[in-house]
Design a protein around this motif. Sequence first.
Motif, short mmCIF file in Angstrom:
data_model
loop_
_atom_site.label_atom_id
_atom_site.label_comp_id
_atom_site.label_asym_id
_atom_site.label_seq_id
_atom_site.Cartn_x
_atom_site.Cartn_y
_atom_site.Cartn_z
N THR A 66 -15.76 6.42 -7.46
CA THR A 66 -15.24 7.97 -6.57
C THR A 66 -15.99 8.28 -5.62
N ASN A 67 -16.90 7.62 -4.85
CA ASN A 67 -18.34 7.12 -3.71
C ASN A 67 -18.13 5.75 -3.29
N GLU A 68 -16.59 5.22 -4.02
CA GLU A 68 -17.41 3.93 -3.01
C GLU A 68 -15.91 3.55 -1.83
N LYS A 69 -16.81 2.89 -1.30
CA LYS A 69 -15.88 2.47 0.65
C LYS A 69 -14.88 2.45 0.43
N THR A 70 -13.68 2.44 1.40
CA THR A 70 -12.11 2.46 1.20
C THR A 70 -12.36 0.57 1.15
N LYS A 71 -12.84 0.47 2.10
CA LYS A 71 -12.07 -1.03 2.17
C LYS A 71 -12.29 -1.86 -0.03
N ASN A 72 -13.84 -1.59 0.11
CA ASN A 72 -13.98 -1.60 -2.02
C ASN A 72 -12.93 -1.44 -2.43
N ILE A 73 -12.15 -0.65 -2.19
CA ILE A 73 -11.54 0.61 -3.31
C ILE A 73 -9.83 -0.65 -2.29
N VAL A 74 -9.41 -0.83 -1.62
CA VAL A 74 -8.45 -1.67 -1.30
C VAL A 74 -8.78 -3.37 -2.05
N LYS A 75 -10.21 -3.80 -1.96
CA LYS A 75 -9.78 -5.09 -3.04
C LYS A 75 -9.92 -4.91 -4.36
N GLY A 76 -10.00 -3.95 -5.00
CA GLY A 76 -9.75 -3.42 -5.92
C GLY A 76 -8.59 -2.87 -6.92
N GLY A 77 -7.77 -2.99 -6.07
CA GLY A 77 -6.10 -2.79 -5.67
C GLY A 77 -5.85 -1.97 -5.56
N VAL A 78 -5.96 -0.59 -5.09
CA VAL A 78 -5.67 0.53 -4.76
C VAL A 78 -5.85 0.34 -3.61
N ILE A 79 -3.89 1.05 -3.42
CA ILE A 79 -3.97 0.92 -1.46
C ILE A 79 -2.76 1.44 -1.43
N LEU A 80 -3.34 2.65 -0.24
CA LEU A 80 -2.06 3.73 -0.09
C LEU A 80 -1.13 3.06 1.39
N THR A 134 9.97 -1.53 18.21
CA THR A 134 11.01 -1.60 18.47
C THR A 134 11.92 -1.43 17.30
N LEU A 135 11.06 -1.64 16.13
CA LEU A 135 12.49 -1.24 14.78
C LEU A 135 12.97 0.62 14.46
N SER A 136 13.92 0.50 13.64
CA SER A 136 14.24 1.95 13.47
C SER A 136 13.57 3.35 12.25
N GLY A 137 13.41 3.99 12.63
CA GLY A 137 12.23 4.74 11.07
C GLY A 137 12.47 3.58 10.12
N GLY A 138 13.39 3.89 9.57
CA GLY A 138 13.28 2.73 7.97
C GLY A 138 13.39 1.91 7.85
N GLU A 139 13.40 1.27 9.03
CA GLU A 139 12.49 -0.32 8.86
C GLU A 139 11.37 -0.28 9.01
N GLN A 140 10.87 0.71 10.20
CA GLN A 140 9.18 0.81 10.26
C GLN A 140 8.36 1.06 9.19
N GLN A 141 9.43 2.34 7.96
CA GLN A 141 9.03 2.87 6.49
C GLN A 141 8.42 1.41 6.08
N MET A 142 10.31 0.44 5.82
CA MET A 142 10.13 -0.69 5.05
C MET A 142 8.77 -1.60 5.31
N LEU A 143 8.82 -1.62 7.08
CA LEU A 143 7.09 -3.12 7.55
C LEU A 143 5.83 -2.01 6.19
N ALA A 144 6.25 -1.18 6.59
CA ALA A 144 4.92 -0.17 5.78
C ALA A 144 4.39 -0.18 4.78
N VAL A 145 5.68 -0.80 4.01
CA VAL A 145 5.60 -0.76 1.87
C VAL A 145 5.24 -2.20 1.93
N ALA A 146 5.78 -3.13 2.91
CA ALA A 146 5.75 -4.78 2.98
C ALA A 146 4.30 -4.79 3.11
N ARG A 147 3.49 -4.10 4.14
CA ARG A 147 2.20 -4.67 4.73
C ARG A 147 1.62 -4.50 3.96
N SER A 148 1.48 -3.13 2.58
CA SER A 148 0.95 -2.33 1.84
C SER A 148 0.96 -3.51 0.60
#
Length: 234
Positions: A66-80, A134-148
């Motif tokens: 509940t009160n954990e820092k964002t970076k620790n939540i990411v390390k715990g496997g929850v990613i947005l 320079t990517l299209s909107g769809g390609e940028q969405q794919m990239l955002a998911v891939a990065r996550s």
Amino acid sequence: MLEIKDLHVHYGGIHALRGISLNIEEGKIISLVGANGAGKSTTLKAIMSLIQKTSGSVINDGKDITNEKTKNIVKGGVILTPEGRRVFPDLTVDENIALGAYTRKDKVEIAKDRNWVFELFPRLEERKWQAAGTLSGGEQQMLAVARSLMGRPKLLMMDEPSLGLAPLIVKSIFSIIKEINKAGVNVLLIEQNAKAALEISDYGYVMETGVITISGTGKELLGNDQVRKAYLGE
């Protein structure tokens, strides 16, 4: 997997979340649907500690975050994966993907995951040296998911992944979400495209003005008259 209990959030004088409770079970795709301003994005931000919670709790794999820092939540496997993609436009596709693994040190496994996301998104591999802006909107969405995915999430939360995309690209994005889930990643999906989201969801919640009003399996919600009239245009 992840449990939210009686969560309240205030923005100044606005009571944005009014005691919501929901569960994301292991191996499932869960959808949170509702109109603009219902509190869907606020829910994800509260889980990630990007905004302050007034009260309530968030439990991840039995641990109170509940009160954990964002970076620790990411390390715990929850990613947005945030709304609006938020790629780094001046960096290449490959550099954006590499940044997704910034909390990790396991180079061999990072390389395996990089190969996996290129299998999921072959278009990104074709453009890996191209500037992300320079990517299209769809390609940028794919990239955002891939990065996550490079953060190796146990739970991937996606905020409006189909927003502003052409129907054919939307179909592709939802197909990939199913593939990600089959690979063992739990998914919490926020979508205004309620029909597309519920069709791939094991369970769904309907949110109105900071309150969960209806819940049920994806199939149950697709057949619910109230949901169909309000969100499916029927």
